[in-house]
Design an enzyme around this catalytic site. Structure first.
Site, PDB file in Angstrom:
ATOM      1  N   GLY A   1       0.802  -1.218   0.000  1.00  0.00           N
ATOM      2  CA  GLY A   1       0.000   0.000   0.000  1.00  0.00           C
ATOM      3  C   GLY A   1       0.837   1.272   0.000  1.00  0.00           C
ATOM      4  O   GLY A   1       1.869   1.369  -0.671  1.00  0.00           O
ATOM      5  N   ILE A   2       0.374   2.239   0.766  1.00  0.00           N
ATOM      6  CA  ILE A   2       1.016   3.562   0.799  1.00  0.00           C
ATOM      7  C   ILE A   2       2.452   3.455   1.327  1.00  0.00           C
ATOM      8  O   ILE A   2       3.370   4.104   0.818  1.00  0.00           O
ATOM      9  CB  ILE A   2       0.168   4.525   1.659  1.00  0.00           C
TER      10      ILE A   2
ATOM     11  N   TYR B   1     -12.296   4.910  14.000  1.00  0.00           N
ATOM     12  CA  TYR B   1     -11.243   5.229  13.019  1.00  0.00           C
ATOM     13  C   TYR B   1     -11.143   6.745  12.843  1.00  0.00           C
ATOM     14  O   TYR B   1     -10.042   7.312  12.858  1.00  0.00           O
ATOM     15  CB  TYR B   1     -11.559   4.539  11.691  1.00  0.00           C
TER      16      TYR B   1
ATOM     17  N   THR C   1      -5.794   0.713  -2.060  1.00  0.00           N
ATOM     18  CA  THR C   1      -4.922  -0.219  -1.335  1.00  0.00           C
ATOM     19  C   THR C   1      -5.812  -1.316  -0.747  1.00  0.00           C
ATOM     20  O   THR C   1      -7.033  -1.234  -0.826  1.00  0.00           O
ATOM     21  CB  THR C   1      -4.195   0.455  -0.158  1.00  0.00           C
TER      22      THR C   1
HETATM   23  P1  NDP Z   1      -2.890  -1.333   3.846  1.00  0.00           P
HETATM   24  O1  NDP Z   1      -3.924  -2.126   4.537  1.00  0.00           O
HETATM   25  O2  NDP Z   1      -2.439  -1.736   2.493  1.00  0.00           O
HETATM   26  O3  NDP Z   1      -1.592  -1.178   4.764  1.00  0.00           O
HETATM   27  C1  NDP Z   1      -1.646  -1.137   6.150  1.00  0.00           C
HETATM   28  C2  NDP Z   1      -0.256  -1.396   6.662  1.00  0.00           C
HETATM   29  O4  NDP Z   1      -0.246  -1.339   8.083  1.00  0.00           O
HETATM   30  C3  NDP Z   1       0.267  -2.770   6.259  1.00  0.00           C
HETATM   31  O5  NDP Z   1       1.614  -2.638   5.920  1.00  0.00           O
HETATM   32  C4  NDP Z   1       0.103  -3.583   7.523  1.00  0.00           C
HETATM   33  O6  NDP Z   1       1.021  -4.662   7.531  1.00  0.00           O
HETATM   34  C5  NDP Z   1       0.398  -2.520   8.573  1.00  0.00           C
HETATM   35  N1  NDP Z   1      -0.153  -2.859   9.881  1.00  0.00           N
HETATM   36  C6  NDP Z   1      -1.458  -2.941  10.242  1.00  0.00           C
HETATM   37  N2  NDP Z   1      -1.567  -3.329  11.519  1.00  0.00           N
HETATM   38  C7  NDP Z   1      -0.301  -3.511  11.988  1.00  0.00           C
HETATM   39  C8  NDP Z   1       0.250  -3.923  13.216  1.00  0.00           C
HETATM   40  N3  NDP Z   1      -0.540  -4.256  14.274  1.00  0.00           N
HETATM   41  N4  NDP Z   1       1.591  -3.997  13.341  1.00  0.00           N
HETATM   42  C9  NDP Z   1       2.391  -3.664  12.300  1.00  0.00           C
HETATM   43  N5  NDP Z   1       1.929  -3.272  11.103  1.00  0.00           N
HETATM   44  C10 NDP Z   1       0.600  -3.196  10.948  1.00  0.00           C
HETATM   45  O7  NDP Z   1      -3.490   0.150   3.818  1.00  0.00           O
HETATM   46  P2  NDP Z   1      -2.932   1.568   3.359  1.00  0.00           P
HETATM   47  O8  NDP Z   1      -1.632   1.480   2.682  1.00  0.00           O
HETATM   48  O9  NDP Z   1      -4.045   2.224   2.698  1.00  0.00           O
HETATM   49  O10 NDP Z   1      -2.760   2.270   4.791  1.00  0.00           O
HETATM   50  C11 NDP Z   1      -1.625   3.017   5.172  1.00  0.00           C
HETATM   51  C12 NDP Z   1      -2.079   4.186   6.033  1.00  0.00           C
HETATM   52  O11 NDP Z   1      -2.869   5.075   5.239  1.00  0.00           O
HETATM   53  C13 NDP Z   1      -2.941   3.791   7.226  1.00  0.00           C
HETATM   54  O12 NDP Z   1      -2.556   4.527   8.357  1.00  0.00           O
HETATM   55  C14 NDP Z   1      -4.344   4.199   6.783  1.00  0.00           C
HETATM   56  O13 NDP Z   1      -5.189   4.480   7.869  1.00  0.00           O
HETATM   57  C15 NDP Z   1      -4.035   5.435   5.951  1.00  0.00           C
HETATM   58  N6  NDP Z   1      -5.086   5.812   5.037  1.00  0.00           N
HETATM   59  C16 NDP Z   1      -5.487   4.998   4.015  1.00  0.00           C
HETATM   60  C17 NDP Z   1      -6.507   5.391   3.171  1.00  0.00           C
HETATM   61  C18 NDP Z   1      -6.995   4.549   2.029  1.00  0.00           C
HETATM   62  O14 NDP Z   1      -8.017   4.889   1.406  1.00  0.00           O
HETATM   63  N7  NDP Z   1      -6.322   3.455   1.674  1.00  0.00           N
HETATM   64  C19 NDP Z   1      -7.201   6.674   3.346  1.00  0.00           C
HETATM   65  C20 NDP Z   1      -6.681   7.475   4.432  1.00  0.00           C
HETATM   66  C21 NDP Z   1      -5.671   7.049   5.235  1.00  0.00           C
HETATM   67  P3  NDP Z   1       0.688  -6.112   8.192  1.00  0.00           P
HETATM   68  O15 NDP Z   1      -0.806  -6.298   8.121  1.00  0.00           O
HETATM   69  O16 NDP Z   1       1.452  -7.104   7.365  1.00  0.00           O
HETATM   70  O17 NDP Z   1       1.197  -6.015   9.590  1.00  0.00           O
END
Ligand code: NDP
Length: 252
Positions: free
Chosen positions: A21-22, A157, A192
Site C-alpha cells: 500500500g502507501i 477510526y 490499497t
Molecule cells: P494497507 O492495509 O495496504 O496497509 C496497512 C499497513 O499497516 C500494512 O503494511 C500492515 O502490515 C500494517 N499494519 C497494520 N496493523 C499492523 C500492526 N498491528 N503492526 C504492524 N503493522 C501493521 O493500507 P494503506 O496502505 O491504505 O494504509 C496506510 C495508512 O494510510 C494507514 O494509516 C491508513 O489508515 C491510511 N489511510 C489509508 C486510506 C486509504 O483509502 N487506503 C485513506 C486514508 C488514510 P501487516 O498487516 O502485514 O502487519
C-alpha cells in the site's frame, strides 16, 4: 533552491506498514530519491522482500501494538543503518459499524494501532533525532480526521485519525526549535488493501467517487509523492501541517 532539495541522498528512513500500500510505494520512491529504509510490518510481502534483497532497505517484523515494539524497531534501525533521519508513521487499520454496537476489543485495536503505536514510534524516533539535532516525521492521518465517513460508519477510526492530526500539531510545536519537523498526510480514498473491498462494491464505490470532486480514487504512488515532499528539505519551512491529498473530497 534546487530540485535536489526533493532528494533524500544519504538519509535513513523508518517506514511502518512498509510492506504494501502507501508504505510500500513510499519506500520505493524514497529508494529512488536516494534514501535507505527500515521497513516494518507484521510480515514481509513479495514486494518488500524484493526491496530488501536488492539491498536498499531492511525489514524488521513487528506487531506495532506490542508496547515493546516501537523501541525495538528504532533500535534495529540504528543498529542496521547507524542513524535515523525520517519516520513515516504509516501502519494503520480501519474498522466500522454502528457506534452503539462498537465493542471494546475493536475500539482497542483501532486506537492501539492508529494512535498509541504511532505515538510510541514517534517518541522512540525522537530521541536519536534530538541527539543529531535534525529529523522529519510524517504521520499518516486521513480525511477521516476531518469529516464523517459515508456510507460506512467508522467513528473510532475517525477519532483515531483526528488524534493523529492533533498529535502532529503539538509535536511540531514542541520540537520546531530543535531541528525536527513533524507533519501529517491526510489521504482521501486510495486504492490499497484497506479500501479495496469498498472500491469493488458498486454502491460504496459510487458514494466515494461521487463525493470526490476529481471523480476518481488516489494511488499509493500519489501519496508517496506527498510523503517525499514533507520528509525532504523541500519542505524545510513546513512543520505542524496536515497535507490533505484527497481529490477535493473535503472541499464540500
Ligand atoms: P494497507 O492495509 O495496504 O496497509 C496497512 C499497513 O499497516 C500494512 O503494511 C500492515 O502490515 C500494517 N499494519 C497494520 N496493523 C499492523 C500492526 N498491528 N503492526 C504492524 N503493522 C501493521 O493500507 P494503506 O496502505 O491504505 O494504509 C496506510 C495508512 O494510510 C494507514 O494509516 C491508513 O489508515 C491510511 N489511510 C489509508 C486510506 C486509504 O483509502 N487506503 C485513506 C486514508 C488514510 P501487516 O498487516 O502485514 O502487519
Amino acid at each position: 533552491m534546487t530540485l535536489s532539495q526533493f532528494r533524500l541522498d544519504g538519509k535513513i528512513a523508518l517506514i511502518t506498514g512498509g510492506n504494501r500500500g502507501i508504505g510500500l510505494a513510499t519506500a520505493q520512491l524514497f529508494a529512488e530519491a536516494g534514501a535507505r529504509c527500515m521497513l516494518s510490518a507484521r510480515s514481509e510481502t513479495e514486494q518488500s522482500r524484493a526491496m530488501t534483497e536488492a539491498g536498499a532497505h531492511a525489514f524488521h517484523a513487528a506487531d506495532i501494538t506490542d508496547p515493546a515494539a516501537p523501541d525495538a524497531l528504532v533500535a534495529a534501525t540504528l543498529a542496521t543503518f547507524g542513524k535515523l533521519d525520517i519516520l513515516v508513521n504509516n501502519a494503520g487499520v480501519a474498522d466500522g459499524g454502528d457506534f452503539h454496537d462498537f465493542d471494546d476489543a475493536r475500539l482497542a485495536r483501532i486506537m492501539d494501532t492508529n494512535l498509541i503505536a504511532p505515538f510510541r514510534v514517534a517518541r522512540a524516533a525522537m530521541r536519536p533525532m534530538l541527539e543529531q539535532g535534525a529529523g522529519s516525521i510524517v504521520n499518516i492521518g486521513s480525511i477521516s480526521g476531518h469529516v464523517a465517513n459515508k456510507p460506512q460508519l467508522q467513528v473510532a477510526y475517525n477519532a483515531s485519525k483526528a488524534a493523529v492530526h492533533q498529535m502532529t500539531t503539538v509535536m511540531a510545536f514542541e520540537y520546531a526549535s530543535r531541528g525536527i519537523r513533524v507533519n501529517a498526510l491526510a489521504p482521501g480514498y486510495i486504492r490499497t488493501r484497506m479500501a479495496i473491498d469498498g472500491m469493488e462494491d458498486p454502491e460504496i464505490s459510487k458514494v466515494w467517487a461521487d463525493n470526490t470532486p476529481m471523480g476518481r480514487f488516489g494511488t499509493p504512488e500519489e501519496m508517496a509523492h506527498c510523503a517525499l515532499f514533507l520528509a525532504s528539505e523541500a519542505a524545510s519551512f513546513v512543520t505542524g501541517t496536515t497535507l490533505v491529498a484527497d481529490g477535493g473530497y473535503i472541499t464540500h
